[in-house]
Scaffold this motif. Structure first.
Motif, PDB file in Angstrom:
ATOM      1  N   GLN A   7       0.838  -1.198   0.000  1.00 35.87           N
ATOM      2  CA  GLN A   7       0.000   0.000   0.000  1.00 35.87           C
ATOM      3  C   GLN A   7       0.877   1.253   0.000  1.00 35.87           C
ATOM      4  O   GLN A   7       1.716   1.422   0.886  1.00 35.87           O
ATOM      5  N   PRO A   8       0.704   2.158  -0.971  1.00 37.51           N
ATOM      6  CA  PRO A   8       1.605   3.332  -1.079  1.00 37.51           C
ATOM      7  C   PRO A   8       1.186   4.476  -0.164  1.00 37.51           C
ATOM      8  O   PRO A   8       0.948   5.607  -0.604  1.00 37.51           O
ATOM      9  N   THR A   9       1.118   4.220   1.117  1.00 29.51           N
ATOM     10  CA  THR A   9       0.782   5.237   2.103  1.00 29.51           C
ATOM     11  C   THR A   9       1.776   5.174   3.254  1.00 29.51           C
ATOM     12  O   THR A   9       2.625   4.284   3.324  1.00 29.51           O
ATOM     13  N   GLN A  10       1.676   6.137   4.162  1.00 26.28           N
ATOM     14  CA  GLN A  10       2.548   6.142   5.336  1.00 26.28           C
ATOM     15  C   GLN A  10       2.262   4.927   6.223  1.00 26.28           C
ATOM     16  O   GLN A  10       3.196   4.336   6.794  1.00 26.28           O
ATOM     17  N   GLU A  11       1.012   4.533   6.307  1.00 29.41           N
ATOM     18  CA  GLU A  11       0.686   3.334   7.084  1.00 29.41           C
ATOM     19  C   GLU A  11       1.300   2.088   6.443  1.00 29.41           C
ATOM     20  O   GLU A  11       1.831   1.212   7.139  1.00 29.41           O
ATOM     21  N   GLY A  12       1.244   2.006   5.108  1.00 24.78           N
ATOM     22  CA  GLY A  12       1.843   0.863   4.428  1.00 24.78           C
ATOM     23  C   GLY A  12       3.370   0.839   4.590  1.00 24.78           C
ATOM     24  O   GLY A  12       3.980  -0.238   4.694  1.00 24.78           O
ATOM     25  N   GLU A  13       3.993   1.995   4.635  1.00 20.21           N
ATOM     26  CA  GLU A  13       5.439   2.036   4.843  1.00 20.21           C
ATOM     27  C   GLU A  13       5.805   1.482   6.214  1.00 20.21           C
ATOM     28  O   GLU A  13       6.754   0.683   6.346  1.00 20.21           O
ATOM     29  N   LEU A  14       5.079   1.879   7.272  1.00 24.73           N
ATOM     30  CA  LEU A  14       5.358   1.347   8.602  1.00 24.73           C
ATOM     31  C   LEU A  14       5.080  -0.151   8.664  1.00 24.73           C
ATOM     32  O   LEU A  14       5.794  -0.904   9.337  1.00 24.73           O
ATOM     33  N   ARG A  15       4.057  -0.603   7.989  1.00 21.87           N
ATOM     34  CA  ARG A  15       3.746  -2.030   7.972  1.00 21.87           C
ATOM     35  C   ARG A  15       4.868  -2.824   7.298  1.00 21.87           C
ATOM     36  O   ARG A  15       5.241  -3.911   7.758  1.00 21.87           O
ATOM     37  N   ARG A  16       5.423  -2.290   6.238  1.00 22.03           N
ATOM     38  CA  ARG A  16       6.527  -2.980   5.561  1.00 22.03           C
ATOM     39  C   ARG A  16       7.787  -3.007   6.423  1.00 22.03           C
ATOM     40  O   ARG A  16       8.573  -3.952   6.370  1.00 22.03           O
TER      41      ARG A  16
END
Length: 338
Positions: A7-16
């Motif tokens: 997911q290309p969002t800030q939440e997706g970055e933390l999840r990765r």
């Protein structure tokens, strides 16, 4: 599932960031297994050490929450600060989950068994899932930041777009691409320089062929001195002068002495000259026995000839010569008495 992870969002970055460290204990487990030789039993204090560290990190990850936001912040500022604090909170939970794994691996190697590492993994691996930015985790962190009455626009900040990156793989891939691009640029530049050098060399060869500066035909001599037109001529060798040449006579070093000797020889009768010659030969033979004969050429021969000329004239210097050598011979030297 893939769209949820990428997911290309800030939440997706933390999840990765969290998902990247989930399989990290597996390589550590295999490495420790090889080091201890497959043994499971270990001293009790090593197991207690690993378990105590795991329990402490689990309690800290459960209790610790983000600090509240200060009052009077504008919505954009509040969203930016809340996102920054949530990132720090996620990284703290990751560190608390990885620390027991490292301590358990060290305790297992020291104890010589796998039980300390198993105890640490049992308490630390679930903490990676607790660090995942889920609905429960985000809601609890937002409430903790709003404790002083300032609205934390955390959901709005987490929904902002962001690039799809991974913690370690993305920087390495970016560095590799930059190195490959730079290498291709250098190779292309080197190729252009090589082509320019080849072109310049070919132009120089063509110019040399069109306007030669040296003859290409072999030199053909005519009578030893001349050559054909359009070719270079060799230098003529100089022939040595004959020894009996009139221009090659020795030069008289003291002309007036030479002239005086010639006149005295002419005036003397033949018998006296013969006797004097025999006397000179005898004297020269005796001197040759006592001294080393000087070379016929050089300063020694010249000095000897001058001395013989002076002896032929009487062996005494003139009065003018002696006066010049003595300086003021007629004056008495001054007295230095007091």
């Amino acid at each position: 599932m893939i769209d949820f992870i990428l997911q290309p969002t800030q939440e997706g970055e933390l999840r990765r960031r969290v998902l990247f460290w989930v399989p990290a204990p597996l390589p550590l487990l295999g490495l420790v297994y090889l080091l201890v030789g497959g043994t499971f039993s270990a001293p009790g204090w090593t197991i207690l050490l690993a378990a105590s560290v795991g329990v402490a990190s689990l309690l800290l990850a459960t209790v610790v929450q983000p600090t509240p936001l200060p009052e009077g912040l504008a919505p954009p500022v509040s969203a930016r600060r809340s996102l920054h604090r949530f990132r720090q909170f996620t990284q703290l939970r990751l560190a608390l989950a990885l620390a027991p794994m490292v301590i358990g691996a060290c305790a297992a190697i020291i104890g010589g068994g796998m039980y300390p590492l198993f105890a640490a993994l049992l308490l630390a691996w679930p903490q990676l899932l607790l660090a995942m930015p889920t609905f429960f985790t985000i809601t609890r962190a937002r409430r903790a930041m709003e404790a002083w009455g300032t609205t934390a626009y955390l959901w709005h900040a987490l929904s902002r777009p962001a690039k799809v990156t991974w913690p370690i793989a993305t920087p390495l891939a970016r560095s590799f691409r930059a190195w490959r691009t730079e290498r291709a640029r250098r190779l292309a530049q080197q190729k252009i320089q090589d082509q320019e050098q080849d072109k310049a060399w070919k132009d120089a060869v063509e110019t040399e062929r069109a306007n030669p500066t040296e003859p290409t035909r072999p030199v053909v001599e005519d009578d030893g001195d001349k050559a054909q037109d359009g070719t270079l001529q060799r230098t003529r060798k100089l022939r040595a002068l004959p020894e009996d040449d009139a221009d090659n006579e020795p030069t008289a070093l003291i002309p007036h002495l030479e002239q005086a000797r010639d006149e005295s020889v002419k005036d003397e009768p033949t018998e006296e000259r013969a006797k004097k010659g025999e006397a000179e030969k005898g004297a020269s033979a005796e001197s040759a026995e006592n001294e080393v004969t000087p070379s016929p050429t050089g300063p020694g021969a010249t000095v000897g000839r001058a001395a013989r000329q002076i002896l032929d004239q009487g062996g005494a210097l003139g009065l003018g010569v002696r006066n010049r050598r003595r300086g003021h011979a007629g004056r008495r030297p001054p007295s230095h008495k007091p």
